[in-house]
Design a protein around this motif. Sequence first.
Motif, PDB file in Angstrom:
ATOM      1  N   ASN A 117     -23.689  61.902  -0.999  1.00  0.00           N
ATOM      2  CA  ASN A 117     -24.413  60.879  -1.758  1.00  0.00           C
ATOM      3  C   ASN A 117     -23.362  60.052  -2.484  1.00  0.00           C
ATOM      4  O   ASN A 117     -22.633  60.579  -3.324  1.00  0.00           O
ATOM      5  N   GLU A 118     -23.297  58.757  -2.153  1.00  0.00           N
ATOM      6  CA  GLU A 118     -22.155  57.945  -2.563  1.00  0.00           C
ATOM      7  C   GLU A 118     -22.607  56.708  -3.329  1.00  0.00           C
ATOM      8  O   GLU A 118     -23.585  56.052  -2.974  1.00  0.00           O
ATOM      9  N   SER A 119     -21.892  56.406  -4.411  1.00  0.00           N
ATOM     10  CA  SER A 119     -22.051  55.157  -5.147  1.00  0.00           C
ATOM     11  C   SER A 119     -20.646  54.639  -5.447  1.00  0.00           C
ATOM     12  O   SER A 119     -19.656  55.332  -5.195  1.00  0.00           O
ATOM     13  N   PRO A 120     -20.502  53.409  -5.967  1.00  0.00           N
ATOM     14  CA  PRO A 120     -19.154  52.878  -6.189  1.00  0.00           C
ATOM     15  C   PRO A 120     -18.279  53.738  -7.086  1.00  0.00           C
ATOM     16  O   PRO A 120     -17.059  53.766  -6.926  1.00  0.00           O
TER      17      PRO A 120
ATOM     18  N   GLU B 267     -19.354  57.165  -8.314  1.00  0.00           N
ATOM     19  CA  GLU B 267     -19.707  58.581  -8.310  1.00  0.00           C
ATOM     20  C   GLU B 267     -20.070  59.015  -6.900  1.00  0.00           C
ATOM     21  O   GLU B 267     -20.684  58.258  -6.145  1.00  0.00           O
TER      22      GLU B 267
END
Length: 437
Positions: free
Chosen positions: A167-170, A172
Amino acid sequence: MTRTGNRGQNVQNPKRPHAASKPAASQSKPRLKASTHVLHKTSSELPVEQSSKTDFPTLHSFDQTKQPAPAVRQQSSKLNSLLRSSDYDQHREEGKQPDWKAAVHRYVSLYNHAEANQQAAVLTDFVTDADHCERLRGRLERLRERDWHRGALPAGSETKAELIRVNESPSEVSVLIRLHIKRRMEQTGRFYMEERSEFERLWLGLSGGEWDVLRVEPIIAERRPRFGTATDNWMTVDDYSELFGDLSSPSTPYLNYDLLQQFKHRPSGIRYRRDLVAAYADRWWNEGNPSYELFEVNCTNYVSQCIFAGNAPMNYTGKRETGWWYKGRNKGSEWWSYSWAVSNAITNYLTAARSSGLRAEVVQSADELQLGDVITYDWNGDHRFQHSTIVTAFDSFGMPLVNANTVSSRHRYWDYRDSYAWTEQTKYRFFHIADLL
């Protein structure tokens, strides 16, 4: 009471170590320091070994171009990336753009370094999660003390990691990884290989242009019983869905000839084939046999399959609460006894006295066990057994090495002090299965 009979390959007349024979600290061989050993094949034979003098030898580059795969159910599933502890090169990574995959890669390398040296500091200096650092430190201290007392030293270690879900965000990222650890052990000049596969979830954060490992949670599957509740349930239903996919779908139908009418007239006095038990256990330790249902917590289902492979007759009653039997799944309904698939239930079944069929004697210590015997584990000391293993080999002193499934393990030392599931309250039940069933 000392058992005789088949004690495993290449072990003749094993004796328990006496206190006087335990190595003194001054006599112990120096532990591995910064080097790791890369094992190039896995078999029952002694593997060829290459040693690298660098901290993180570079052999293979892991593929960063593939996207994370969804869930896995079998070992044969094709996964997105494979990280090896030997792949990470600190100097090669310098100067590259920040990438969370590089941080995970380094975590795997440091994890292997900690396993090889049985020291947590190299990894805890990298991970900022104080709770996990303390948890890891305690586990490695138990492992180091246990191995020292049994005269065993790590002679090599390799760790691989498979990315299961991301699960990827800019800024985290959370990653579910499967760690496959091999440890080559030396004991009285002889070597054996132990293996285990574990799942961990990592949380990473981007700060100051660098990715840091902020939190680590090991998924301790052997602590969660198939039925009933546990006060320390680390694994949720969603976790199992990630690891094993949709388990509600039926497995390949398995109709066993012993469930036919003539089963009731089967002759008694069938010899329990301990060699076949160990062979089956080594074949299926790291995946599910598609002829059987794959359970969320698969340890007892796996042990029952191993026992059955050794010619143990099923006690088919057709009632879930009685007997020891398996028939598969039919139209969404499960056809198997609790004793087949639940650790607490098989503990009760093997403890009960009976004159024919699958039966066992409860013995007082692990050194009384033979190939194909069973150990069950009560982690909290509350008389609820949550884990089961099968004896598949012995160390140089004749102490059992076991196989398990769910947290897949092969030739692991029987006491499980190297597991996060172990507690000071842990109790064991040792079952010696009768030679004639």
